[in-house]
Write a protein that holds these residues in place. Structure first.
Motif, short mmCIF file in Angstrom:
data_model
loop_
_atom_site.label_atom_id
_atom_site.label_comp_id
_atom_site.label_asym_id
_atom_site.label_seq_id
_atom_site.Cartn_x
_atom_site.Cartn_y
_atom_site.Cartn_z
N SER A 1 66.42 30.37 111.59
CA SER A 1 66.39 31.53 112.13
C SER A 1 67.77 32.18 111.85
O SER A 1 68.78 31.81 112.24
CB SER A 1 66.37 31.23 113.72
N ASP B 1 74.43 22.69 110.37
CA ASP B 1 75.32 23.95 110.10
C ASP B 1 76.30 23.55 109.19
O ASP B 1 76.91 22.55 109.45
CB ASP B 1 75.71 24.62 111.36
N TYR C 1 82.62 31.98 115.06
CA TYR C 1 82.35 31.07 116.37
C TYR C 1 83.76 30.77 116.77
O TYR C 1 83.78 30.72 118.26
CB TYR C 1 81.85 29.73 115.70
C1 LIG Z 1 73.25 34.49 111.63
S1 LIG Z 1 73.62 32.77 111.95
C2 LIG Z 1 72.11 32.21 112.75
C3 LIG Z 1 72.38 30.91 113.86
C4 LIG Z 1 71.38 30.61 114.62
N1 LIG Z 1 70.13 29.85 113.73
C5 LIG Z 1 70.38 31.59 115.41
O1 LIG Z 1 69.43 32.18 115.16
O2 LIG Z 1 71.17 31.69 116.31
C6 LIG Z 1 73.42 31.71 110.39
C7 LIG Z 1 74.04 30.65 110.56
O3 LIG Z 1 74.01 29.70 109.46
C8 LIG Z 1 74.97 29.11 109.20
N2 LIG Z 1 75.19 29.18 107.57
C9 LIG Z 1 75.25 30.12 106.71
N3 LIG Z 1 75.23 29.71 105.43
C10 LIG Z 1 75.25 28.39 105.53
C11 LIG Z 1 74.90 27.19 104.50
N4 LIG Z 1 75.01 27.43 103.31
N5 LIG Z 1 74.77 26.03 105.04
C12 LIG Z 1 74.53 25.53 106.42
N6 LIG Z 1 74.66 26.72 107.55
C13 LIG Z 1 74.99 27.89 106.99
C14 LIG Z 1 76.18 30.02 109.76
O4 LIG Z 1 77.22 28.99 109.83
C15 LIG Z 1 75.48 30.28 110.94
O5 LIG Z 1 75.69 29.47 112.04
#
Ligand SMILES: C[S@@+](CC[C@H](N)C(=O)[O-])C[C@H]1O[C@@H](n2cnc3c(N)ncnc32)[C@H](O)[C@@H]1O
Length: 220
Positions: free
Chosen positions: A116, A74, A20
């Motif tokens: 997602s 997040d 990011y």
């Molecule tokens: C592949 S991105 C998808 C973002 C969004 N949902 C989309 O579809 O565009 C995965 C997201 O999950 C967050 N993430 C990963 N592990 C996480 C955790 N343990 N707790 C909260 N967020 C997490 C990452 O920071 C990232 O923003």
């Protein structure tokens, strides 16, 4: 980048946050996923909504604009900065908070969870823990929608089998009401595109799973 998500949760955080900070993440497409738009149109998003791993906030913003009661969470601070900027730019009073999806301390009572492209970043034992954690923050009968990259075709990102979803969202905590092929729209890096023979520009539709799990209550 995507290979690096196969690490423990604490090490994964800076990896995501850096993406990011660089404003360079293949999943940030500036619009909601078609699968989430379709869930909304089908009436499958109800009550208090949790957008988990909300990233740049596209789904939280879209659903808030439509009048839903949504919280985007997040663990990456820069994701939330970007999400809040996006909401402000679009004039939408979307709510975002920091939370780790594997613990979700202080949250409860959600009727719908939108996941997602989060579930697929977890290792197998984390996927089980995640499903248990979600059970704890959901209201009776709540639905969790999981959109995850599929291993059925070549692609980029941490792609998983349908068996991983079935194994995590299972009785006695969950009933899996649906699990179908779908698509996840992404913006691949030049390297990913070249490797897969994809066009050099434009969004690409990756093979995905869309699953809906319903919270069972006979386990408390
Ligand atoms: C592949 S991105 C998808 C973002 C969004 N949902 C989309 O579809 O565009 C995965 C997201 O999950 C967050 N993430 C990963 N592990 C996480 C955790 N343990 N707790 C909260 N967020 C997490 C990452 O920071 C990232 O923003």
């Amino acid at each position: 980048m995507y290979d690096a998500v196969r690490m423990d949760n604490a090490s994964r955080l800076p990896t995501f946050d850096n993406a990011y900070q660089r404003r360079s993440a293949p999943w940030v497409i500036g619009e909601p996923q078609p699968a989430v738009l379709e869930l909304e149109r089908a009436g499958l998003i109800t009550g208090r909504v949790l957008d988990i791993g909300c990233g740049a906030g596209e789904h939280t913003i879209h659903l808030t604009r439509l009048g839903y009661d949504v919280l985007g969470v997040d663990f990456a601070p820069t994701a939330l900065e970007v999400a809040r900027e996006n909401a402000t730019t679009q004039g939408v009073p979307a709510r975002f908070e920091t939370a780790d999806a594997l613990s979700l301390i202080g949250l409860s009572g959600f009727d719908t969870v939108i996941d997602s492209a989060l579930f697929h970043v977890f290792a197998t034992e984390e996927q089980q823990r995640y499903a248990r954690t979600l059970h704890g923050v959901c209201a009776p009968g709540a639905r969790v929608h999981v959109l995850a990259l599929s291993d059925r075709t070549p692609g980029f990102g941490p792609r998983i089998s349908d068996a991983a979803i079935r194994a995590a969202f299972t009785e006695p905590l969950w009933a899996l009401d649906q699990l179908e092929p779908d698509i996840y729209r992404a913006d691949g890096s030049p390297e990913d595109r070249a490797q897969l023979g994809l066009p050099a520009e434009g969004l690409v539709d990756m093979t995905a799973w869309l699953a809906t799990a319903r919270r069972l209550d006979n386990s408390e």
